[in-house]
Design an enzyme around this catalytic site. Sequence first.
Site, PDB file in Angstrom:
ATOM      1  N   LYS A  22       0.832  -1.212   0.000  1.00  0.00           N
ATOM      2  CA  LYS A  22       0.000   0.000   0.000  1.00  0.00           C
ATOM      3  C   LYS A  22       0.863   1.257   0.000  1.00  0.00           C
ATOM      4  CE  LYS A  22      -1.671   1.580   4.013  1.00  0.00           C
ATOM      5  NZ  LYS A  22      -1.471   2.970   4.404  1.00  0.00           N
ATOM      6  N   ASN A  23       1.846   1.308   0.888  1.00  0.00           N
ATOM      7  CA  ASN A  23       2.584   2.563   1.044  1.00  0.00           C
ATOM      8  C   ASN A  23       3.482   2.862  -0.153  1.00  0.00           C
ATOM      9  OD1 ASN A  23       1.275   3.009   3.406  1.00  0.00           O
ATOM     10  ND2 ASN A  23       2.968   2.391   4.741  1.00  0.00           N
ATOM     11  N   ARG A  93      -3.339   9.708   4.741  1.00  0.00           N
ATOM     12  CA  ARG A  93      -2.059  10.331   5.025  1.00  0.00           C
ATOM     13  C   ARG A  93      -1.390  10.791   3.730  1.00  0.00           C
ATOM     14  NH1 ARG A  93      -0.177  12.962   8.673  1.00  0.00           N
ATOM     15  NH2 ARG A  93       2.062  13.102   8.651  1.00  0.00           N
ATOM     16  N   CYS A 117      -4.085   7.627  10.330  1.00  0.00           N
ATOM     17  CA  CYS A 117      -4.349   7.126  11.675  1.00  0.00           C
ATOM     18  C   CYS A 117      -3.812   8.070  12.735  1.00  0.00           C
ATOM     19  CB  CYS A 117      -3.695   5.751  11.828  1.00  0.00           C
ATOM     20  SG  CYS A 117      -4.537   4.494  10.876  1.00  0.00           S
ATOM     21  N   ARG A 122       2.409  13.546  14.022  1.00  0.00           N
ATOM     22  CA  ARG A 122       2.606  13.418  12.579  1.00  0.00           C
ATOM     23  C   ARG A 122       2.713  14.764  11.853  1.00  0.00           C
ATOM     24  NH1 ARG A 122      -0.622   8.208  10.353  1.00  0.00           N
ATOM     25  NH2 ARG A 122       1.341   7.870   9.263  1.00  0.00           N
ATOM     26  N   PRO A 123       3.689  15.602  12.249  1.00  0.00           N
ATOM     27  CA  PRO A 123       3.861  16.877  11.551  1.00  0.00           C
ATOM     28  C   PRO A 123       4.371  16.652  10.122  1.00  0.00           C
ATOM     29  CG  PRO A 123       5.692  16.497  13.046  1.00  0.00           C
ATOM     30  CD  PRO A 123       4.724  15.371  13.270  1.00  0.00           C
ATOM     31  N   ILE A 124       4.298  17.692   9.289  1.00  0.00           N
ATOM     32  CA  ILE A 124       4.841  17.559   7.920  1.00  0.00           C
ATOM     33  C   ILE A 124       5.926  18.610   7.670  1.00  0.00           C
ATOM     34  CG2 ILE A 124       2.815  16.437   6.899  1.00  0.00           C
ATOM     35  CD1 ILE A 124       2.190  19.237   5.648  1.00  0.00           C
ATOM     36  N   ASP A 125       6.545  19.066   8.775  1.00  0.00           N
ATOM     37  CA  ASP A 125       7.572  20.112   8.636  1.00  0.00           C
ATOM     38  C   ASP A 125       8.727  19.686   7.718  1.00  0.00           C
ATOM     39  OD1 ASP A 125       7.921  18.322  10.935  1.00  0.00           O
ATOM     40  OD2 ASP A 125       9.812  19.376  11.231  1.00  0.00           O
ATOM     41  N   GLN A 126       9.084  18.410   7.740  1.00  0.00           N
ATOM     42  CA  GLN A 126      10.212  17.966   6.901  1.00  0.00           C
ATOM     43  C   GLN A 126       9.832  17.940   5.417  1.00  0.00           C
ATOM     44  OE1 GLN A 126      13.341  17.535   8.381  1.00  0.00           O
ATOM     45  NE2 GLN A 126      12.069  18.406  10.006  1.00  0.00           N
ATOM     46  N   ASP A 311       5.023  -0.166  12.044  1.00  0.00           N
ATOM     47  CA  ASP A 311       3.727  -0.677  11.587  1.00  0.00           C
ATOM     48  C   ASP A 311       3.493  -2.139  11.997  1.00  0.00           C
ATOM     49  OD1 ASP A 311       3.051   1.723  10.530  1.00  0.00           O
ATOM     50  OD2 ASP A 311       3.168   1.136   8.427  1.00  0.00           O
ATOM     51  N   ILE A 333       9.035   5.578  17.187  1.00  0.00           N
ATOM     52  CA  ILE A 333       8.741   6.409  16.006  1.00  0.00           C
ATOM     53  C   ILE A 333       7.526   7.312  16.248  1.00  0.00           C
ATOM     54  CG2 ILE A 333       8.320   6.399  13.506  1.00  0.00           C
ATOM     55  CD1 ILE A 333      10.899   4.919  14.093  1.00  0.00           C
ATOM     56  N   ARG A 404      -8.656   0.007   5.269  1.00  0.00           N
ATOM     57  CA  ARG A 404      -7.836   1.051   4.625  1.00  0.00           C
ATOM     58  C   ARG A 404      -6.546   0.447   4.068  1.00  0.00           C
ATOM     59  NH1 ARG A 404      -6.524   5.863   8.312  1.00  0.00           N
ATOM     60  NH2 ARG A 404      -5.115   5.946   6.573  1.00  0.00           N
TER      61      ARG A 404
HETATM   62  C1  UD1 Z   1       4.730   6.289   6.718  1.00  0.00           C
HETATM   63  C2  UD1 Z   1       3.722   5.198   6.541  1.00  0.00           C
HETATM   64  C3  UD1 Z   1       3.300   4.641   7.891  1.00  0.00           C
HETATM   65  C4  UD1 Z   1       4.507   4.229   8.708  1.00  0.00           C
HETATM   66  C5  UD1 Z   1       5.550   5.325   8.769  1.00  0.00           C
HETATM   67  C6  UD1 Z   1       6.854   4.888   9.410  1.00  0.00           C
HETATM   68  C7  UD1 Z   1       2.621   5.886   4.496  1.00  0.00           C
HETATM   69  C8  UD1 Z   1       1.380   6.418   3.857  1.00  0.00           C
HETATM   70  N1  UD1 Z   1       2.580   5.746   5.828  1.00  0.00           N
HETATM   71  O1  UD1 Z   1       4.062   7.327   7.439  1.00  0.00           O
HETATM   72  O2  UD1 Z   1       2.468   3.519   7.655  1.00  0.00           O
HETATM   73  O3  UD1 Z   1       4.099   3.954  10.041  1.00  0.00           O
HETATM   74  O4  UD1 Z   1       5.854   5.787   7.431  1.00  0.00           O
HETATM   75  O5  UD1 Z   1       7.393   3.797   8.749  1.00  0.00           O
HETATM   76  O6  UD1 Z   1       3.589   5.564   3.850  1.00  0.00           O
HETATM   77  N2  UD1 Z   1       8.030  13.382  11.166  1.00  0.00           N
HETATM   78  C9  UD1 Z   1       8.311  14.688  11.481  1.00  0.00           C
HETATM   79  N3  UD1 Z   1       8.175  15.628  10.493  1.00  0.00           N
HETATM   80  C10 UD1 Z   1       7.788  15.320   9.223  1.00  0.00           C
HETATM   81  C11 UD1 Z   1       7.503  13.973   8.913  1.00  0.00           C
HETATM   82  C12 UD1 Z   1       7.635  13.013   9.909  1.00  0.00           C
HETATM   83  O7  UD1 Z   1       8.669  15.015  12.619  1.00  0.00           O
HETATM   84  O8  UD1 Z   1       7.685  16.226   8.381  1.00  0.00           O
HETATM   85  C13 UD1 Z   1       8.174  12.326  12.221  1.00  0.00           C
HETATM   86  C14 UD1 Z   1       6.837  11.641  12.517  1.00  0.00           C
HETATM   87  O9  UD1 Z   1       6.071  12.358  13.462  1.00  0.00           O
HETATM   88  C15 UD1 Z   1       7.304  10.302  13.033  1.00  0.00           C
HETATM   89  C16 UD1 Z   1       8.581  10.036  12.202  1.00  0.00           C
HETATM   90  O10 UD1 Z   1       8.982  11.300  11.685  1.00  0.00           O
HETATM   91  O11 UD1 Z   1       7.671  10.418  14.383  1.00  0.00           O
HETATM   92  C17 UD1 Z   1       8.376   9.088  11.039  1.00  0.00           C
HETATM   93  O12 UD1 Z   1       7.291   9.550  10.236  1.00  0.00           O
HETATM   94  P1  UD1 Z   1       7.205   9.250   8.684  1.00  0.00           P
HETATM   95  O13 UD1 Z   1       8.270   8.278   8.286  1.00  0.00           O
HETATM   96  O14 UD1 Z   1       7.121  10.533   7.949  1.00  0.00           O
HETATM   97  O15 UD1 Z   1       5.806   8.538   8.576  1.00  0.00           O
HETATM   98  P2  UD1 Z   1       4.692   8.779   7.506  1.00  0.00           P
HETATM   99  O16 UD1 Z   1       5.310   9.089   6.168  1.00  0.00           O
HETATM  100  O17 UD1 Z   1       3.650   9.663   8.058  1.00  0.00           O
END
Ligand code: UD1
Length: 431
Positions: A22-23, A93, A117, A122-126, A311, A333, A404
């Site tokens: 899926k991912n 997501r 979920c 789950r910020p998107i700052d990066q 996961d 994580i 999902r």
């Molecule tokens: C993806 C997967 C999810 C999996 C996760 C970790 C998808 C759709 N989802 O989620 O199933 O559990 O990878 O393998 O592919 N973080 C930040 N800033 C950011 C982005 C992430 O601080 O901009 C932090 C998150 O809060 C978390 C860590 O980085 O603590 C890992 O997150 P990330 O790898 O980005 O997970 P997702 O892409 O959301």
Amino acid sequence: MNRYIINGGKPLHGEVVIGGAKNAALGIIAGAILTDEPVTIENLPDVSDINVLLDAIRGIGATVERIDAHKAVICGKTINSVVVNSEVIQKIRASYYLLGALVGKKGKAQVAMPGGCEIGARPIDQHLKGLRALGVKCDENDAENCIYASVTNLHGSGIFLDVASVGATINIMLAAVLAKGTTTIENAAKEPHIVDVANFLNSMGARIKGAGTDVIRIFGVESLKGTEYTVIPDQIEAGTFMCAVAAAKGDVTLKNVIPRHLEAISSKLEEIGVTVTESEDGTEVRVVSDVNARLGASTVRTRVYPGFPTDMQPQITVVLMLGDGDSTVYETIFENRFRYVDELVKMGAEIKVKNNETAKIHGVEAVHGTHIDVPDLRAGAALTIAALAADGQTVMDWIDYIERGYEDFDGKLRGIGADIVKETVNDIEEA
Ligand code: UD1
């Protein structure tokens, strides 16, 4: 709302065919719109997150021809809008991948803030840091719950990710493949789906090197072409079935897997007494859990790939809940990934969660069925495993979360001997 009714205590036997990841497929679908030529994707999982993303790209004008449940032809030539802002896309997501893809293709995007979920902040700052480094102006609009992005000169850049984020790594790749010059992502995520999305983009004519390592280099190209691509097997679906066999006992062969992607899970299961054997051609694993022997205890820490996947944390906790001895599971994580433990305790598990980070498990010989609620996707899979291993009947509400990310989960489990039925609660009330 859908629910499962599970009569536990039946060992699992037979074969399960694992579907596409899926991912990986989510990143691939977003990447498919980067070209005006048709892109054929095979081994797509038929799950709701994928179908929502396909609807979202239809909504901006792309054509999506569903050849069958697992194959689609996508054409981005007809895209006539950069506004992806519906209540539906907010539920998943991966809506954020359309930010990177639309910026690469059209120079503009307006995308609803991602949902998914509730397993942490789950910020998107990066993601935004990476896109900004490529010259993209990104504004978060809290009132409209969306992000506006626009760029006039999409250019390569050096980006060091503060966390090795899967989503940010893929999003930056999607935007950078059509940027002018070279982009370097340091501290990149290394999960199998990162490699699969990079391989897919390269099959379209992109030039991405180093996917699967800490440093990914993307040499921007002028345009991309159509391709035919098969998504890799789903590491987490396979791992979930491995844990189901471990906990409920039995002897099951998983077909269409990449055993290398499962090593963190296999080695943990072997450590506690499960037998995991790889087929000679490397496409199957056989999992045997002796019905007469109790599994052992262990310590698990979730880590980025190749470590133990977050996961799979709920599923391994369920296996250890029945182990002989005390186990500890550390979640490193996400901040809020133990919400399912209260449901396991209702079933008779002895688990204490500290600071939302650590689960201390005192293994019990048996758990019993009861009425439980699914809090999120992977937790739902784990609770299903607990119910399969439990004595008596479990009624599980809100299994829509499971759908999902798992295709025909109950059907595949029935195929290996589980006593599980799915019901729609409205139907029951009307009956
Ligand atoms: C993806 C997967 C999810 C999996 C996760 C970790 C998808 C759709 N989802 O989620 O199933 O559990 O990878 O393998 O592919 N973080 C930040 N800033 C950011 C982005 C992430 O601080 O901009 C932090 C998150 O809060 C978390 C860590 O980085 O603590 C890992 O997150 P990330 O790898 O980005 O997970 P997702 O892409 O959301």
